[in-house]
Design an enzyme around this catalytic site. Structure first.
Site, short mmCIF file in Angstrom:
data_model
loop_
_atom_site.label_atom_id
_atom_site.label_comp_id
_atom_site.label_asym_id
_atom_site.label_seq_id
_atom_site.Cartn_x
_atom_site.Cartn_y
_atom_site.Cartn_z
N ARG A 64 0.82 -1.22 0.00
CA ARG A 64 0.00 0.00 0.00
C ARG A 64 0.85 1.27 0.00
O ARG A 64 0.35 2.34 -0.34
CB ARG A 64 -0.98 -0.04 1.18
N GLU A 101 4.80 -9.80 15.50
CA GLU A 101 4.17 -10.23 16.75
C GLU A 101 4.48 -11.72 16.99
O GLU A 101 4.84 -12.14 18.07
CB GLU A 101 2.67 -9.99 16.66
O1 LIG Z 1 3.46 -0.46 11.69
P1 LIG Z 1 3.31 -1.95 11.47
O2 LIG Z 1 2.78 -2.66 12.68
O3 LIG Z 1 4.55 -2.57 10.94
O4 LIG Z 1 2.14 -2.16 10.39
C1 LIG Z 1 1.95 -1.33 9.28
C2 LIG Z 1 2.11 -2.09 7.99
O5 LIG Z 1 1.03 -3.06 7.87
C3 LIG Z 1 0.35 -2.84 6.62
O6 LIG Z 1 0.92 -3.58 5.59
P2 LIG Z 1 0.67 -5.13 5.35
O7 LIG Z 1 1.82 -5.90 5.93
O8 LIG Z 1 -0.71 -5.49 5.81
O9 LIG Z 1 0.81 -5.27 3.77
P3 LIG Z 1 0.04 -4.61 2.51
O10 LIG Z 1 0.43 -3.15 2.43
O11 LIG Z 1 0.57 -5.37 1.35
O12 LIG Z 1 -1.46 -4.78 2.70
C4 LIG Z 1 0.56 -1.37 6.34
O13 LIG Z 1 0.38 -1.07 4.95
C5 LIG Z 1 1.97 -1.14 6.80
O14 LIG Z 1 2.94 -1.49 5.83
N1 LIG Z 2 -5.54 -1.49 11.69
C1 LIG Z 2 -5.02 -1.58 10.47
N2 LIG Z 2 -5.75 -1.25 9.38
C2 LIG Z 2 -5.22 -1.35 8.14
N3 LIG Z 2 -3.99 -1.78 7.89
C3 LIG Z 2 -3.22 -2.12 8.94
N4 LIG Z 2 -1.94 -2.57 9.00
C4 LIG Z 2 -1.63 -2.77 10.30
N5 LIG Z 2 -2.68 -2.46 11.09
C5 LIG Z 2 -3.69 -2.05 10.26
#
Ligand SMILES: O=P(O)(O)OC[C@H]1O[C@H](OP(=O)(O)OP(=O)(O)O)[C@H](O)[C@@H]1O
Ligand SMILES: Nc1ncnc2[nH]cnc12
Length: 181
Positions: A64, A101
């Site tokens: 994202r 985690e």
């Molecule tokens: O601050 P954190 O606890 O590390 O979490 C935040 C991360 O989690 C989500 O990505 P995700 O791993 O869900 O991947 P995506 O963007 O491909 O959906 C979001 O886009 C951040 O990259």
């Molecule tokens: N609460 C949340 N909503 C969307 N993306 C996330 N990535 C990590 N935590 C999230």
């Protein structure tokens, strides 16, 4: 200064989905932003405004972080570099492992796409615990560049990601902050 109208527009657009993907998680769905081109433009302008003249390249975190990061880099007329989850980039690449985690993960970047001494903006859509962003910053530093800024659309305040990023001498910007508890 924060853009009050943009914050309001985003609050009215981003959807909160309780208990997804696990019980207790309040999932912030950004996909409705892409149904509204004017709002998307406003987000890019706001993020670009924060970084204009202050960075030499933008690094976006898969996946994202690409949705807004590329457009911000284009607006700033600086390079965009992809930080990918492990196993997707061809060599040569450099990687950093980090703890989740449960278990661990790894992110990677093509070697040489950022240069020693460059001032880097790390961008992602959302800051939660900050674990992913911290690993991205280590990846940037491993290549001799400096993390100057972090930017996000959303900050989940109760997960203290911003505190975790204080170890880096960089400005942190979140357009919209949520308190979940
Ligand atoms: O601050 P954190 O606890 O590390 O979490 C935040 C991360 O989690 C989500 O990505 P995700 O791993 O869900 O991947 P995506 O963007 O491909 O959906 C979001 O886009 C951040 O990259
Ligand atoms: N609460 C949340 N909503 C969307 N993306 C996330 N990535 C990590 N935590 C999230």
């Amino acid at each position: 200064m924060k853009n009050a109208q943009l914050i309001l527009d985003l609050e009215n657009t981003i959807e909160n989905i309780p208990d997804f993907p696990k019980p207790g998680i309040q999932f912030k769905d950004i996909t409705p932003i892409f149904l509204n081109p004017k709002l998307y433009e406003d987000v890019i302008a706001d993020l670009a405004n924060f970084s204009r003249g202050k960075v030499d390249a933008v690094c976006g975190i898969e996946s994202r972080g690409y949705l807004f990061g590329i457009a911000v880099a284009v607006a700033l007329e600086v390079p965009f570099v992809l930080i990918r989850k492990a196993g997707k980039l061809p060599p040569p690449f450099v990687g950093v492992k980090y703890d989740l985690e449960y278990g661990s993960a790894e992110i990677e970047m093509r070697t040489g796409q950022i240069k020693p001494g460059q001032r880097i903006l790390i961008h992602d859509d959302l800051l939660a615990t900050g674990g992913t962003t911290e690993a991205a910053a280590r990846l940037v530093e491993k290549q001799g560049a400096t993390v100057s800024q972090f930017s996000f659309l959303i900050g989940l305040q109760d997960l203290h990601g911003e505190e975790r990023l204080r170890q880096f001498d960089a400005d942190v910007y979140t357009i919209l902050d949520y308190k979940t508890f």
